[in-house]
Design a protein around this motif. Sequence first.
Motif, mmCIF file in Angstrom:
data_model
loop_
_atom_site.group_PDB
_atom_site.id
_atom_site.type_symbol
_atom_site.label_atom_id
_atom_site.label_comp_id
_atom_site.label_asym_id
_atom_site.label_seq_id
_atom_site.Cartn_x
_atom_site.Cartn_y
_atom_site.Cartn_z
ATOM 1 N N GLY A 120 22.275 11.780 -3.478
ATOM 2 C CA GLY A 120 22.913 10.805 -4.351
ATOM 3 C C GLY A 120 22.590 10.990 -5.823
ATOM 4 O O GLY A 120 22.972 10.166 -6.661
ATOM 5 N N ASN B 42 34.427 12.064 -17.997
ATOM 6 C CA ASN B 42 33.469 12.566 -17.025
ATOM 7 C C ASN B 42 33.201 14.044 -17.210
ATOM 8 O O ASN B 42 32.081 14.505 -17.044
ATOM 9 N N SER C 118 27.021 11.965 -8.342
ATOM 10 C CA SER C 118 28.081 11.206 -7.683
ATOM 11 C C SER C 118 29.163 12.144 -7.157
ATOM 12 O O SER C 118 29.315 13.270 -7.645
ATOM 13 N N GLN D 69 32.314 11.820 -7.555
ATOM 14 C CA GLN D 69 33.300 12.029 -8.615
ATOM 15 C C GLN D 69 32.873 13.161 -9.545
ATOM 16 O O GLN D 69 33.660 14.067 -9.850
ATOM 17 N N ASN D 70 31.621 13.130 -9.999
ATOM 18 C CA ASN D 70 31.131 14.190 -10.880
ATOM 19 C C ASN D 70 31.064 15.530 -10.158
ATOM 20 O O ASN D 70 31.296 16.589 -10.758
#
Length: 312
Positions: free
Chosen positions: A99, A9, A102, A104-105
């Motif tokens: 959105g 990522n 994300s 997580q990113n």
Amino acid sequence: MLTEALEVNTESIIFTKNETQRVKLLRALSINQWLKNILIFIPAIFATVAWSFDLLSQLALAFLGFSFIASAVYVHNDITDKKFDAQHPEKKKRSIASGEISIQNARILQFLLIAVGATLLFLISNKVFILGIAYLIINLLYSQVLKQIPLVDLIPIISGYFIRLLIGEDIAEAPLSIWILLMVGLLATYLVLMKRQGDVQLFTTTGVQHRKTVVFYSKMNLPVTTMILIHAITLVFAAYIHFVFSQYPEEFSNLPYLTIPLTYIAIFSYHRSAQKRIQKDPISTLLRNPLSLICVGISFILLVVTLYPALG
């Protein structure tokens, strides 16, 4: 597995070939907010220090490092407030709230910003590094706890402006004037209360309670309070001009007095624009106000010419 996922990522964030994704990531950094970090240069400019390449490079490095830390804070706030921002007429357009990026990113991006920013500040001095980390911790506490407490929620934001000045003071080894501290404190309070006024307006017109403190601030007369602050800022600025520049040579001592009406016009013009764009970000409102920018620019030139006669 977690380490591999993080590496993948992280690589996708840094080396993404998708230009649209890069733009979204840059938007998440709130780069326009970096304009506030110019305060780092203020102590050196107004203390008339002996400028050198080393001093300028350290100030520039501090500006960049602190900007990364500040962007990490903005990303964290957007993650924390995603649900509420999605209901806000302006904030819902942000990369995380919409959105486009994300969670997580966003967290990986936040980690990278902190790592790079803290490293740059550490390269300058231990004190600058500590001030940067203090800013980070204060804002994390604000995001998680302090923003739910009326009036207390103002302190972390206002302290951020002072931390910027303290970083500049440490690098330039130039003691801060009490007048500059007062002006910045009043200006920061004004800007924060203008944002609270926007929250109140949103609450009264749509019923959306973006902050738990909005009920408390709805009972305050914020329009009157902000107008009082505008005049207080102008009076403190006028006192600063009189007590500091009255001792300068006569051919220069009168120039700074011209900045007093210019400063009032700049602030009042900004205030009128902000009232019309109450849900907008203060920096974007300022950048869209030519009159305020011109008045600030002329005032800055007049003060610099007085402080540094060789430039005149």
